[in-house]
Motif scaffolding. Structure first.
Motif, short mmCIF file in Angstrom:
data_model
loop_
_atom_site.label_atom_id
_atom_site.label_comp_id
_atom_site.label_asym_id
_atom_site.label_seq_id
_atom_site.Cartn_x
_atom_site.Cartn_y
_atom_site.Cartn_z
N ASP A 49 4.99 21.80 24.39
CA ASP A 49 5.19 23.12 25.28
C ASP A 49 6.54 23.23 25.11
O ASP A 49 7.12 24.50 25.26
CB ASP A 49 4.72 23.08 26.27
CG ASP A 49 3.09 23.08 26.73
OD1 ASP A 49 2.57 23.35 25.63
OD2 ASP A 49 2.51 22.70 27.52
N ALA A 50 7.57 22.25 25.07
CA ALA A 50 8.79 22.49 25.11
C ALA A 50 9.55 22.18 23.65
O ALA A 50 10.74 22.45 23.51
CB ALA A 50 9.53 21.12 25.92
N GLY A 51 8.58 22.41 22.59
CA GLY A 51 9.23 22.39 21.21
C GLY A 51 9.73 21.25 20.67
O GLY A 51 10.40 21.10 19.92
N LEU A 52 9.23 20.09 21.34
CA LEU A 52 9.59 18.88 20.91
C LEU A 52 8.54 18.03 20.19
O LEU A 52 7.36 18.32 20.55
CB LEU A 52 10.05 17.99 21.99
CG LEU A 52 11.15 18.55 22.93
CD1 LEU A 52 11.39 17.78 24.31
CD2 LEU A 52 12.51 18.56 22.12
N SER A 53 8.96 16.92 19.38
CA SER A 53 8.03 16.25 18.72
C SER A 53 8.32 14.90 19.22
O SER A 53 9.46 14.19 19.37
CB SER A 53 8.25 16.14 17.21
OG SER A 53 7.46 15.46 16.55
#
Length: 86
Positions: A49-53
């Protein structure tokens, strides 16, 4: 009102008591595994959701994970001396 699933542990035979302990340990392990998997899924969802991996050590099914090479395959290559043909 009494609960029909409640029983007196002292009334169990040794065999039944050992089985109860084994089943209890297995159930605790299964619950622990489910909690860890749920936590990992929530972490991954929040990161996504935060655009992180994220990469979690020891987590199964992580994207890009590499499988271990078999020891036999490595040994087989070392058996053939360099410069010789198979």
């Amino acid at each position: 009102m009494t609960n029909p699933s409640v029983f007196n542990i002292k009334d169990l035979s040794d065999h039944d008591l050992e089985r109860l302990v084994e089943d209890g340990k297995a159930e605790l392990a299964a619950r622990d595994k489910r909690r860890k998997e749920d936590t990992i899924a929530r972490i991954r969802a929040m990161a996504s959701d935060a655009g992180l991996s994220v990469s979690i050590n020891g987590a199964r099914g992580r994207p890009g994970g590499k499988t271990k090479r078999q020891a036999d395959a490595k040994t087989d290559r070392a058996v053939v001396p360099a410069g010789t043909q198979e």
